[in-house]
Scaffold this active site. Sequence first.
Site, PDB file in Angstrom:
ATOM      1  N   ASP A  53      49.775  23.660  47.877  1.00  0.00           N
ATOM      2  CA  ASP A  53      49.579  25.022  47.391  1.00  0.00           C
ATOM      3  C   ASP A  53      48.266  25.026  46.589  1.00  0.00           C
ATOM      4  OD1 ASP A  53      49.841  27.704  46.841  1.00  0.00           O
ATOM      5  OD2 ASP A  53      51.925  27.588  46.214  1.00  0.00           O
TER       6      ASP A  53
HETATM    7  C1  NOJ Z   1      49.695  30.490  45.998  1.00  0.00           C
HETATM    8  C2  NOJ Z   1      51.066  30.849  46.462  1.00  0.00           C
HETATM    9  O1  NOJ Z   1      52.035  30.112  45.743  1.00  0.00           O
HETATM   10  C3  NOJ Z   1      51.291  30.617  47.946  1.00  0.00           C
HETATM   11  O2  NOJ Z   1      52.532  31.137  48.312  1.00  0.00           O
HETATM   12  C4  NOJ Z   1      50.186  31.215  48.748  1.00  0.00           C
HETATM   13  O3  NOJ Z   1      50.419  30.983  50.123  1.00  0.00           O
HETATM   14  C5  NOJ Z   1      48.873  30.586  48.309  1.00  0.00           C
HETATM   15  N1  NOJ Z   1      48.653  30.887  46.911  1.00  0.00           N
HETATM   16  C6  NOJ Z   1      47.691  31.092  49.133  1.00  0.00           C
HETATM   17  O4  NOJ Z   1      47.439  32.410  48.850  1.00  0.00           O
END
Ligand code: NOJ
Length: 758
Positions: free
Chosen positions: A303
């Site tokens: 993430d």
């Molecule tokens: C952080 C989020 O937790 C995740 O769900 C998302 O896909 C990513 N950012 C990319 O935007």
Amino acid sequence: MKIQLLLGCAACALITHAADSLIVHSGWIDLNKNGKQDVYENAGQTVEARVADLLGQMTLEEKLGQLQQSHREADAVKKFGNQLHQGAISSFLDGSDLIETPVQRNQLQHLAVEESRLGIPLIFGHDSIHGFRTIFPIPLALASAWEPELFERTQTISARETAAVGIDWTFAPMVDLARDPRWGRIAEGFGEDPWLGSLYAAACVRGFQGTNPAAADRVMACMKHYVGYGATEGGRDYNSTKISDFTLRNFYLPQFKAGVDAGVGTFMSAFNCLNGIPASGNHHTLTEILRDEWKFPGYVVSDWESVGELIKHGIAANTNEAARLGLTAGVDMEMVSTSYHDTVKQQVEQGIISQAVVDEAVRRILRVKFRKGLFDRPYVDETLFKTAQLKPDAVTLAREVAAKSCVLLKNENAALPLSKQIQKLALIGPFAEDAGSLLGCWAGRGRAEDSISLATGLRAKLSNGKGLTVRRGCDAYDSTNLFQKEIQQAVKAASVAEAVILALGEPANWSGESSSRAELGLPGRQMELFEAVVATGKPVIVLLINGRPLALPRLQEKAAAILEAWDPGVQGGNGVADIVFGDVEPAGRLTVSFPRSVGQVPTYYNHLNTGRPGLGAYTGQYVDSVKDPLYPFGFGLAYTTFAYGNVELSATSAKADETFAARTKIKNTGTRAGEAVVQLYIRDVAASAGARPVRELKGFQKVKLNPGESRTVEFIISEKELGYFDAQGHWLVEPGKFQVWIAADSATGSPVDFELVK
Ligand code: NOJ
């Protein structure tokens, strides 16, 4: 750069129509220095052969480039041009408004494919969670429809719209089991049940990837957030989680496994610390379970900066350690942070990280790029996006699912449905005309101007559209004392109306990432508005617009009807109006429990028994509240009523390799046609590896019945419904007593006993 041979005459792009997709071929065949086409560039070769050939030609720097995902902004071509030339970037994700067209995407791809030594294409990612431009209801709402196939159809449309702007990969589904409505991301998942969640997870993967993810209208899916993110302490986002291996195996992992079984291409490692080891540095979950046990062949992306965050978690002393931990644990691609790029080369050269670990990560990423067809069709058509969004079939489906996601929570004296002949209808509340809020969190490229407000949807149904009076009453969350006048206007409108609808709830950005709540009531002055309107003596119909379960006992006490409409998406106003006026019968059921108060959290139906179950003193009650939720999992009313008969079994005992049937008769006892969601629950009364929940959903059927009509509903039960995992992940099916319910929800019905014999 490679030597290129132009195929055909003048054209540099050949366009052919395949069965269900438009394929654009590069007209060039790349030749190596011996004048031959490389194996990896030959679409006729197997993916594994192509990966092996390419990997064998890559330098360490090029390999590390494949592990980097960067964030794409308006200046990306300029900013990343040099790096793309060197093959130092593998992927881009977007958070910006750029991705309305594929133009920049193709420019970046051109740099990677035509200007780098090996021409490895980029893969472009984006968060299309519940639609791209056609925004469907939030996933928690779609789960309430109890129709995974319907969800699959929404994601097929989302894939089509997403792919048309040059996105190859979406960061969904989010399959995090969540039991705490304070956590804003509960909106993005499917609720508190792993069995139903698994059906939705698989449906989502099918919807995005189809049978051939390389097709021009499909995108790669991503199971996230692996794993345990939904068990966040206090409902605070990014917080730590403590989940025993036994609970992990039976509640948190099954949805992810369902994604693997459905052929998902990628996983995303989560932000949270799991039992002291952050999920993005967790060898046990990422390698021992995901790779070794489940044989997942695709790649794991971190993430956002979650590899870099291993330092703040207190498990890595510096960037070197963070990179080593993330990579050796099994995070193949790093999102945004650059610790792999900055440190891994040196660590490999010093023998701290083995070359084999790098190769395995690269192999996994290349495999997915080949599977997505990026080497054979690196560019996307730059005209399609103009016509791909908000097509009529997408809009029709958005309306259908908005209605099917609604859950009728209360309906005293048949307050709903309303007659279309009504002459004076008052629609009051901050969500009455706010079309943008209906889109919910993670609204992709959804636009407020595409969205049908509640006022518009309701007005369109009335024989006398002018009979609808709309008053805001108060703001959605402003709690200052500015709304006396507006509340008075609302009360006045209610007093003279034949029927009153209150549209209450929470703003769209109060759920989703980083939107946890400490309270679960209606924000701002909404309760004051509710009380003032109720005081008119008019029966009040409440439409709830929200992204999480709320604790609203006062509404349950005082409202005549409550319809949970969630964040219903771009056709929300029309879909909700279809239910309000009875053109569609309400058939949604909750997939998450609604507590009476924050103090009850977590409250979920599939909990373990205590040693002192039941009611009364010394049974685990609160002294100031009952312990059961306001609305249990599986609950939802129809405009008609259903009677459930006794449960009958085809046999009261069976062996593990045999099946048996459980059946009951359902009757429509009301005066309207309706749809029952008939639910099968099972309890394993005594289990050796750990106590099993008081009930677990193991099947359901949606049954349409006319007034007075009866039908026998039957479920076939096998060891799949009776077994469970031990803490090491072994599937156990143990002889002994089970209880079986066929019921309207998780809190009603009477069980019958069944014995599994050796
Ligand atoms: C952080 C989020 O937790 C995740 O769900 C998302 O896909 C990513 N950012 C990319 O935007």
